[in-house]
Design an enzyme around this catalytic site. Structure first.
Site, PDB file in Angstrom:
ATOM      1  CE  LYS A 176      -0.662   0.057   5.011  1.00 36.03           C
ATOM      2  NZ  LYS A 176      -1.492   0.310   6.086  1.00 36.03           N
ATOM      3  NE  ARG A 232      -4.362  -0.735  12.077  1.00 38.13           N
ATOM      4  CZ  ARG A 232      -3.856  -0.767  10.762  1.00 38.13           C
ATOM      5  NH1 ARG A 232      -2.733  -0.231  10.458  1.00 38.13           N
ATOM      6  NH2 ARG A 232      -4.137  -1.764   9.830  1.00 38.13           N
TER       7      ARG A 232
END
Length: 292
Positions: free
Chosen positions: A37, A132
């Site tokens: 990514k 997260r």
């Protein structure tokens, strides 16, 4: 004539970085996944990682993994982002493995896998304090893992994992990763088999691995930045690994204004162009910021 800004890619540097990191990981019993990514899965860079020897490619963006499948590359694919319910069918189709934490989502994946006549691999995520994604409570984490193993017949509990140095900036340590290691061993004891993967984070876990502080149960990292631009290691001296280079990606631009100006704005202050109020430190006169 070049058009700026210009991104220069050196595949040889990236392939060499990746090869060095793979060798260092494997020497310590860690088989890493390559994350796509950070460079938008540019095929030339992706292929350099494959040439270095990576066997699994990972991304939070499903189109990146779709391109891997369409290219017929001989690797596994990993979905890094917790799936949305609406994505269940696509995740099962495009990802050999996915990171998960929500029971409802995994039930949807189970149904989608049954429809597609496949078994989908799941890495259950544990939150060790970075806040997260992942299950925060240890007991709930273990119970969820056992539920996947026993009740979701079209999913395979492939492993356990965590994310660190992300939302909460929590540094990987022997202490917090030992919690993941201990939970993984409890899961294995209950289900009666070993997990394929216990994933101890990403690039920021490499210094701990290199120092010998990584719990032995951790056998996987998800590496993106360090393969391409390992700046943190080289420039901050956190983890000197001989042979790594930041020259894999070089961003070039032209300077269109240069000079000296005060470092504190002059006049009555409001919001900036982004709608934010900013505190400016007066450091006297210095070179002006150059806007491309």
């Amino acid at each position: 004539m070049n058009r700026y800004p210009l991104l220069e890619i050196d595949r040889n540097v990236i392939r060499r970085n990746a090869g060095i990191l793979l060798r260092e990981c494997r020497k310590r019993g860690v088989e890493p996944f390559a994350v796509l990514k950070g460079f938008n899965a540019i095929p030339e860079i992706r292929d350099a990682l494959l040439e270095a020897g990576y066997k699994t490619l990972a991304s939070s963006r499903l189109p990146h993994l779709a391109a891997v499948k369409e290219a017929g590359l001989p690797v596994k694919t990993l979905g890094l982002r917790i799936p949305m319910l609406s994505e269940a069918a696509d995740v099962v189709k495009l990802c050999d493995i996915s990171l998960n934490s929500e029971i409802e989502t995994m039930r949807a994946l189970d149904r989608a896998a049954e429809t597609a006549d496949v078994v989908h691999n799941v890495i259950l995520m544990r939150d060790l304090g970075d806040l997260r994604e992942g299950i925060f409570d240890s007991r709930e984490f273990i119970e969820t893992a056992v539920y996947i193993e026993r009740e979701l017949k079209n999913l395979r509990l492939y492993g356990a994992g965590t994310n660190l140095t992300c939302y909460g900036s929590v540094i990987p340590t022997a202490e917090n990763l030992s919690l993941l290691s201990a939970d993984a061993m409890k899961i294995e004891e209950v289900i009666g088999r070993e997990l394929e993967v216990v994933s101890g984070g990403g690039t920021t876990s490499i210094p701990l691995m290199m120092s010998g502080g990584m719990p032995k149960k951790i056998n996987n990292l998800r590496i993106g930045e360090a393969n391409v631009v390992p700046c943190d290691f080289i420039e901050r001296g956190q983890c000197p690994i001989e042979g790594l280079s930041n020259r894999g990606l070089v961003l070039k631009a032209e300077i269109i204004e240069i000079g000296e100006k005060p470092t504190h704005p002059i006049g009555k202050l409001g919001t900036n162009c982004f709608g934010s109020y900013v505190h400016y430190e007066d450091r006297g006169v210095a070179a002006a910021r150059c806007w491309p």
